[in-house]
Design a protein around this motif. Structure first.
Motif, PDB file in Angstrom:
ATOM      1  N   SER A   1      62.371  13.746  58.728  1.00 39.35           N
ATOM      2  CA  SER A   1      63.402  14.793  58.819  1.00 39.35           C
ATOM      3  C   SER A   1      63.510  15.536  60.320  1.00 39.35           C
TER       4      SER A   1
ATOM      5  N   ASN B   1      68.367  27.263  59.843  1.00 43.05           N
ATOM      6  CA  ASN B   1      68.273  26.305  58.415  1.00 43.05           C
ATOM      7  C   ASN B   1      68.253  24.971  58.873  1.00 43.05           C
ATOM      8  N   HIS B   2      67.999  23.975  57.770  1.00 45.83           N
ATOM      9  CA  HIS B   2      67.831  22.367  58.382  1.00 45.83           C
ATOM     10  C   HIS B   2      69.252  22.094  59.273  1.00 45.83           C
ATOM     11  N   SER B   3      70.473  22.203  58.609  1.00 41.20           N
ATOM     12  CA  SER B   3      71.653  21.736  59.325  1.00 41.20           C
ATOM     13  C   SER B   3      71.959  22.421  60.675  1.00 41.20           C
TER      14      SER B   3
ATOM     15  N   GLN C   1      69.128  20.681  62.847  1.00 44.86           N
ATOM     16  CA  GLN C   1      69.648  19.323  63.463  1.00 44.86           C
ATOM     17  C   GLN C   1      70.677  19.545  64.626  1.00 44.86           C
ATOM     18  N   LEU C   2      71.509  20.596  64.409  1.00 46.09           N
ATOM     19  CA  LEU C   2      72.578  20.593  65.262  1.00 46.09           C
ATOM     20  C   LEU C   2      72.081  20.967  66.622  1.00 46.09           C
TER      21      LEU C   2
END
Length: 251
Positions: free
Chosen positions: A38, A94-96, A99-100
């Motif tokens: 991840s 958050n995760h998204s 990642q962005l």
């Protein structure tokens, strides 16, 4: 084969990391792309893997008097400020979003390296205004990359120092020196929340140290002209790789 690839990847990236003063983001891209970690685990693991390479490379560069400590200590203050600031942003992502952010940083970093390579190849002199403000700004961005995304931020540091007319070899060596402190700070700030893939880190770190030890020795053996030629080839190549890693999640 799995262990061999880890050592090989570590060696190649460790060599690039010290030779060019940038490329630590390749660790994150490698761990995400080839080992399917991840984003957060890859970032934390990359931060730990990077540190031994920076220490080994800096010790060797110190013995060969390659580090520009005057410029390095000036930029270090801004890098530390950025690292602390970047770490304060993490609880709100958050995760998204994380990642962005990583993808955007990879794309921006790739563009910065490409632009810097074009300017260097055309031998354009930077304006006085750019020399005054951009190095500090680039150093702050470098710190944010460490504090927020687990990247060591070598690209902006090298770009900033080149605009201060620091030779590319000294810029790379000084970048490694600065990033020891920001990487240690980043690890210290996030140790309690870091998820590290130790089964990958141990073997990759072994290759990283070998590559980092070879880079200063190689720089010492080759002439300045050949050194600059290699740098001109490697920088666009690294930028293209980082650009691919940045846009891959959206493909």
């Amino acid at each position: 084969m799995h262990i061999g690839l880890l050592i090989l990847y570590g060696f190649l990236i460790g060599f690039i990391l010290i030779f060019l003063g940038m490329g630590a983001a390749l660790y994150i891209g490698c761990l995400i792309t080839f080992f399917h970690l991840s984003a957060k685990t890859a970032a934390a693991s990359a931060l730990v893997v990077t540190l031994p390479a920076l220490i080994v490379g800096t010790l060797i560069n110190h013995r060969t008097h390659t580090i520009a400590y005057h410029h390095g200590n000036f930029l270090l203050k801004w890098a530390i400020l950025g690292t602390v600031g970047g770490s304060l942003i993490i609880p709100f992502t958050n995760h998204s979003v994380y990642q962005l952010i990583i993808s955007i940083i990879l794309i921006v970093l790739a563009s910065t390296i490409l632009w810097n390579s074009i300017l260097h190849s055309r031998k354009k002199n930077s304006s006085r205004l750019t020399k005054k403000y951009f190095p500090s700004f680039a150093s702050t961005i470098s710190g944010i990359m460490t504090g927020l995304a687990g990247m060591s931020g070598g690209g902006p540091l090298v770009a900033g120092m080149l605009l201060l007319d620091v030779p590319v070899t000294q810029a790379a060596a000084t970048s490694s020196y600065i990033r020891i402190w920001t990487t240690l700070l980043g690890i210290g700030l996030h140790w309690h929340t870091m998820t590290i893939a130790w089964h990958l880190v141990v073997f990759m770190a072994f290759g990283t140290v070998l590559g980092a030890a070879c880079a200063p020795l190689m720089m010492h053996l080759i002439s300045q002209r050949n050194r600059d030629s290699i740098s001109r080839v490697m920088k666009p190549l690294i930028a293209i790789i980082l650009l691919y890693m940045g846009i891959k999640p959206f493909i």
